[in-house]
Design a protein around this motif. Structure first.
Motif, PDB file in Angstrom:
ATOM      1  N   ILE A 173       0.743  -1.266   0.253  1.00 23.30           N
ATOM      2  CA  ILE A 173       0.478  -0.092  -0.152  1.00 23.30           C
ATOM      3  C   ILE A 173       0.861   1.208   0.095  1.00 23.30           C
ATOM      4  O   ILE A 173       0.306   1.996  -0.730  1.00 23.30           O
ATOM      5  CB  ILE A 173      -0.895   0.564   1.220  1.00 23.30           C
ATOM      6  CG1 ILE A 173      -1.820  -1.440   1.079  1.00 23.30           C
ATOM      7  CG2 ILE A 173      -1.683   1.489   1.705  1.00 23.30           C
ATOM      8  CD1 ILE A 173      -2.508  -1.355   2.400  1.00 23.30           C
ATOM      9  N   LEU A 174       2.326   0.871   0.355  1.00 21.48           N
ATOM     10  CA  LEU A 174       3.299   2.341   0.738  1.00 21.48           C
ATOM     11  C   LEU A 174       3.550   2.595  -0.138  1.00 21.48           C
ATOM     12  O   LEU A 174       4.616   3.335  -0.093  1.00 21.48           O
ATOM     13  CB  LEU A 174       3.557   2.370   1.973  1.00 21.48           C
ATOM     14  CG  LEU A 174       2.989   3.082   3.497  1.00 21.48           C
ATOM     15  CD1 LEU A 174       3.764   2.095   4.561  1.00 21.48           C
ATOM     16  CD2 LEU A 174       2.141   3.338   3.557  1.00 21.48           C
ATOM     17  N   SER A 175       3.965   1.114  -2.207  1.00 25.47           N
ATOM     18  CA  SER A 175       4.887   1.405  -2.406  1.00 25.47           C
ATOM     19  C   SER A 175       6.023   1.553  -2.131  1.00 25.47           C
ATOM     20  O   SER A 175       6.646   2.072  -3.275  1.00 25.47           O
ATOM     21  CB  SER A 175       4.323   2.853  -3.553  1.00 25.47           C
ATOM     22  OG  SER A 175       2.905   2.858  -3.629  1.00 25.47           O
ATOM     23  N   ALA A 176       6.355   0.686  -1.594  1.00 33.62           N
ATOM     24  CA  ALA A 176       7.347  -0.251  -0.983  1.00 33.62           C
ATOM     25  C   ALA A 176       7.756  -0.518  -2.313  1.00 33.62           C
ATOM     26  O   ALA A 176       7.634  -1.599  -2.645  1.00 33.62           O
ATOM     27  CB  ALA A 176       8.030  -0.380   0.090  1.00 33.62           C
ATOM     28  N   THR A 177       9.389  -0.917  -2.585  1.00 37.69           N
ATOM     29  CA  THR A 177      10.238  -1.558  -3.644  1.00 37.69           C
ATOM     30  C   THR A 177      10.551  -2.517  -2.779  1.00 37.69           C
ATOM     31  O   THR A 177      10.175  -2.920  -1.776  1.00 37.69           O
ATOM     32  CB  THR A 177      11.200  -1.052  -3.377  1.00 37.69           C
ATOM     33  OG1 THR A 177      12.214  -0.186  -2.486  1.00 37.69           O
ATOM     34  CG2 THR A 177      10.873   0.381  -4.642  1.00 37.69           C
ATOM     35  N   ARG A 178      10.962  -3.288  -3.635  1.00 34.54           N
ATOM     36  CA  ARG A 178      11.903  -5.298  -3.145  1.00 34.54           C
ATOM     37  C   ARG A 178      12.559  -4.540  -1.890  1.00 34.54           C
ATOM     38  O   ARG A 178      12.801  -5.311  -0.800  1.00 34.54           O
ATOM     39  CB  ARG A 178      11.926  -5.484  -4.409  1.00 34.54           C
ATOM     40  CG  ARG A 178      12.545  -7.118  -3.272  1.00 34.54           C
ATOM     41  CD  ARG A 178      12.834  -8.124  -4.966  1.00 34.54           C
ATOM     42  NE  ARG A 178      11.187  -9.425  -5.368  1.00 34.54           N
ATOM     43  CZ  ARG A 178      12.267  -9.189  -6.491  1.00 34.54           C
ATOM     44  NH1 ARG A 178      12.831  -9.981  -6.697  1.00 34.54           N
ATOM     45  NH2 ARG A 178      10.639 -10.092  -6.799  1.00 34.54           N
ATOM     46  N   ARG A 179      13.676  -3.810  -2.474  1.00 33.04           N
ATOM     47  CA  ARG A 179      14.523  -3.674  -1.845  1.00 33.04           C
ATOM     48  C   ARG A 179      14.698  -2.578  -0.269  1.00 33.04           C
ATOM     49  O   ARG A 179      14.539  -3.218   0.857  1.00 33.04           O
ATOM     50  CB  ARG A 179      15.645  -2.184  -2.466  1.00 33.04           C
ATOM     51  CG  ARG A 179      16.848  -2.030  -0.921  1.00 33.04           C
ATOM     52  CD  ARG A 179      17.934  -1.105  -2.319  1.00 33.04           C
ATOM     53  NE  ARG A 179      18.918  -0.776  -1.608  1.00 33.04           N
ATOM     54  CZ  ARG A 179      19.361   0.569  -1.409  1.00 33.04           C
ATOM     55  NH1 ARG A 179      19.654   0.998  -3.721  1.00 33.04           N
ATOM     56  NH2 ARG A 179      20.933   1.189  -0.911  1.00 33.04           N
ATOM     57  N   GLU A 180      13.102  -1.837  -0.485  1.00 33.13           N
ATOM     58  CA  GLU A 180      12.740  -1.360   0.952  1.00 33.13           C
ATOM     59  C   GLU A 180      11.833  -1.684   1.994  1.00 33.13           C
ATOM     60  O   GLU A 180      12.322  -2.417   2.724  1.00 33.13           O
ATOM     61  CB  GLU A 180      11.854  -0.050   0.670  1.00 33.13           C
ATOM     62  CG  GLU A 180      12.248   1.209  -0.150  1.00 33.13           C
ATOM     63  CD  GLU A 180      11.273   2.032  -0.320  1.00 33.13           C
ATOM     64  OE1 GLU A 180      11.829   3.476  -0.189  1.00 33.13           O
ATOM     65  OE2 GLU A 180      10.469   2.372  -0.891  1.00 33.13           O
TER      66      GLU A 180
END
Length: 249
Positions: free
Chosen positions: A154-161
């Motif tokens: 939902i927070l549009s986090a990347t795979r790295r994040e």
């Protein structure tokens, strides 16, 4: 107040073990060439302190080298497996199969490849450390809940994040559990590698003193190896307390 005296309990346990050792020696009349009493071993540690130190240094270097390399490989493989189910399905069974080979049988193979050098001994210690770290780290990285993953999406986090902010912090208790196991296992691996062939090291000293029936030196060598393993375990525990601060005591 209770936590301030927590250090006493290990001392009490160690003292009780020494007392039991002395009681067994006296009660059963154990011959000195089989098992010396604690005082004799203490004198041998002091008498042979420089010999023990000279042989402890290469063993420590092999154990620390194997600890660092093996745990690094285990952590990198766990990271790769958690991000690629296909690669995990292909290679994880191979890692498990490789781990089933007894290290005492694998040691001569590595010595044939690398020779009687420190490289072969570090490799043996690294192999022993790698699998527990791989399994525990993988379990830790996968311990995040479905709701947490949904929140990151939902927070549009990347795979790295997701990895750095969620998976990695969650895995730390699992990682340090593996590191504690590896801290002692790396010393075992270094000593086993020295049994196969070495010119110096605690493992070589154990074999030599056994064949020479120098029992007091044998027990002193075992005590030195135990001190090395406990020191590495203690350092990992202190590092865990510094890094994993959110974990309840």
């Amino acid at each position: 107040m209770r936590n301030s005296f927590a250090w006493l309990w290990p001392l009490i346990g160690f003292a009780s073990l020494i007392a039991l050792w002395q009681a067994v020696i006296v009660g059963f009349g154990v011959r000195p060439f089989i098992a010396p009493d604690p005082l004799t071993v203490g004198r041998a540690i002091w008498q042979y302190r420089w010999l023990l130190w000279d042989n402890l240094r290469p063993t420590a270097a092999e154990a620390i080298g194997g600890f660092c390399i093996g745990n690094s490989i285990g952590f990198l493989l766990a990271t790769l497996f958690v991000h690629s189910q296909r690669i995990r399905s292909i290679y994880f069974p191979i890692v498990v199969l490789f781990n089933t080979i007894p290290i005492i049988a694998l040691s001569p193979v590595l010595i044939l490849i690398f020779g009687l050098t420190m490289t072969s001994k570090i490799a043996i210690a690294a192999i022993i450390c790698m699998f527990p770290t791989l399994v525990n780290t993988l379990r830790g990285l996968e311990s995040v809940s479905h709701s947490e993953m949904e929140l990151m999406k939902i927070l549009s986090a990347t795979r790295r994040e997701v990895f750095l902010r969620l998976r990695l912090p969650r895995s730390m208790p699992f990682v340090f559990t593996a590191l504690k196991i590896a801290a002692t296992s790396s010393v075992i691996g270094a000593i086993v590698s020295e049994w196969v062939g070495a010119e110096r090291g605690i493992g070589m000293l154990i074999i030599q003193s056994t064949f020479d029936y120098r029992t007091e030196l044998l027990y002193a060598s075992i005590a030195a190896s135990s001190a090395l393993a406990l020191s590495m375990f203690g350092l990992v525990t202190l590092l865990e307390r510094y890094i994993v601060r959110w974990r309840a005591n």
